[in-house]
Design a protein around this motif. Sequence first.
Motif, PDB file in Angstrom:
ATOM      1  N   SER A 208     -22.746 -18.062  32.678  1.00 23.80           N
ATOM      2  CA  SER A 208     -22.961 -18.011  31.227  1.00 23.80           C
ATOM      3  C   SER A 208     -24.387 -17.593  30.886  1.00 23.80           C
ATOM      4  O   SER A 208     -24.619 -16.870  29.908  1.00 23.80           O
ATOM      5  CB  SER A 208     -22.632 -19.358  30.580  1.00 23.80           C
ATOM      6  OG  SER A 208     -23.470 -20.380  31.086  1.00 23.80           O
ATOM      7  N   GLU A 212     -24.525 -14.485  28.539  1.00 21.23           N
ATOM      8  CA  GLU A 212     -24.916 -14.782  27.156  1.00 21.23           C
ATOM      9  C   GLU A 212     -26.301 -14.233  26.820  1.00 21.23           C
ATOM     10  O   GLU A 212     -26.660 -14.127  25.647  1.00 21.23           O
ATOM     11  CB  GLU A 212     -24.854 -16.292  26.903  1.00 21.23           C
ATOM     12  CG  GLU A 212     -23.433 -16.827  26.874  1.00 21.23           C
ATOM     13  CD  GLU A 212     -23.340 -18.319  26.563  1.00 21.23           C
ATOM     14  OE1 GLU A 212     -22.218 -18.797  26.304  1.00 21.23           O
ATOM     15  OE2 GLU A 212     -24.385 -19.003  26.587  1.00 21.23           O
ATOM     16  N   MET A 218     -20.980 -15.387  23.284  1.00 21.46           N
ATOM     17  CA  MET A 218     -20.609 -16.677  23.853  1.00 21.46           C
ATOM     18  C   MET A 218     -19.673 -16.450  25.029  1.00 21.46           C
ATOM     19  O   MET A 218     -18.840 -15.535  25.010  1.00 21.46           O
ATOM     20  CB  MET A 218     -19.927 -17.594  22.825  1.00 21.46           C
ATOM     21  CG  MET A 218     -19.784 -19.040  23.316  1.00 21.46           C
ATOM     22  SD  MET A 218     -18.910 -20.120  22.150  1.00 21.46           S
ATOM     23  CE  MET A 218     -17.204 -19.672  22.503  1.00 21.46           C
TER      24      MET A 218
END
Length: 427
Positions: A208, A212, A218
Motif C-alpha cells: 500500500s 498509494e 487508495m
Amino acid sequence: MIVKVGYGKSSLTPLIGTALAGFASSDRWATGVHDDLYARAIILEIEQMRYAIVQNDLLALDKESIHILQKPLKDFGFEEQNIFIGATHTHSGPKGTMKGTMFGESMESVIGRFNPSVFSQIEAAVSSAVTEAFHNIEKCYIRYGLTEVTDVATNRNYPDDHGDPALLVMEFNRIDGKKVLLYNFACHPTILNINNTMITADLPWGVSTILENSSYDMVMFINGNSGDISTRFTRKYSDFNEVKRLSTKLLCGINSALLKLKLLNTANHHVTSFDVAMKIKAMDSIAIAEDKVHQYKIKLKEAQMKNLPDLRLYESRLEGALINLELSKSFENISNVSLNISILRLGSLIFVFIPGELFSSLCNPLRAEFEGRIIFCGYFNGYFGYIADKRAYDTGNYEALSSPFCSGQGEVLIDSIRNNICKGEGF
C-alpha cells in the motif's frame, strides 16, 4: 448501466503501550509505530443497489463487534446483508477488538479481553472512512485481472505445497481521475514475529505504501483462505527489510495482473447470505491436554537438538497444544455454532466472505470447479478461528489443535458453500 464508487480511509492506530494481538503472549506491548493502521472503505453503487466493503488493519473482529461497526452504514440506508466488514489479520495490531468472543479466556493471550478504549477508536475510524466514501461517490468503470504469485507464501505445514497462489486485482477508475485498487491474496501477513513490538500492518504495508504514493488514491488488501498459508518457508528474516522484500515480490504479481486487466460487466450483481451449523469438538480433559503439551515440548526439544530447519513448525504445534489446554479449561459448553456466510456476485466474479481462517486445501477444489472465478475473503462477518481440513486433525497440526471445530466441519462448510453457489439465482 451506471456504476459508482466511493472510497475512504481513516487511521485506527492505537496508542503506544497498547497490548499487541496475534501471538500467545501476555507481555507484548507496543513500543512504537512503524506504520499507521487504517480502516478503509469502498462503497459500490450499481443500479441504485449499494454494497460496502470495510477493511481494517486488525487481527480480527467478532460478529458482535461488527454489528456495532455496521451502524454508520445502516444510518446511510445500507441493507445489512450488503455490508462486509473484515480484518487483514495483522499480528502487530491491538488486542481487545472482540466484544463477545465465544472463546472466553482460552484465547486471551492471543486476542486479549475486550478493550472499550481501543474499540472506540476503531469505531470512530470506520465511521470516518465510511462517511468519506459515502460523500465522495463518483461514476466509474471496473477492471480486474487474475494471476498467480508463488514466491511469497506457501502452505505453512507442507512447504512443497504452494497453498493458494491466486491473486486478484480490481481497479476502480473514476471519471474524476481518482483510482482505487483492491487486491485479494491468501497469506498470513506475519513476516514479523512475536519479538516485534512496533505497530504495523506487516506485509500489506509495503504494497500500500508504494502504490498509494504513486498510482492509486487508495489500496485495499483483502485476505483469502489463509488458514494454512504463510511466509513461514519463504521469509529469510523477521524484520522490516524482509517485509519490503516480500512486499516487492507481491507487488510484482500485482503489476503483472494489471497488465492484463479486463472490463468487469456488473449487470449481474446480488448477494445471498446463509448460516452453516458447525459442530464444536469435544474438548480434551485437562490431563489429556497437559499430556499433549508435554509431548510437543519433547518433539520441539528433539528438533532443536537435531538443528532441524523447520523449527517454527514444531514451535507452532506446541503453541497449538497450549491453546488446546486453555480451551479444555475454559471453553463454553456448547455443541455447535452458526457461521454466517455471504456470497457477493459481481459479474463473472463470486466473492465468498468467511468468518474465520479457512484452509486453502478446502477451497482450491471448489475454485477449480468454477474456473478461478470464486474469490474467498477471510476474516469477514466475524471470527471463529481456524477452519481446518481433516488432514490437519490427523497429523495434529497447530490449526486443528487450536480450532473449536470437530474434524470434518471444514468439509461440511465447503459443501454448503458449493450448494448455495450452485442453487443461487444467477451464480
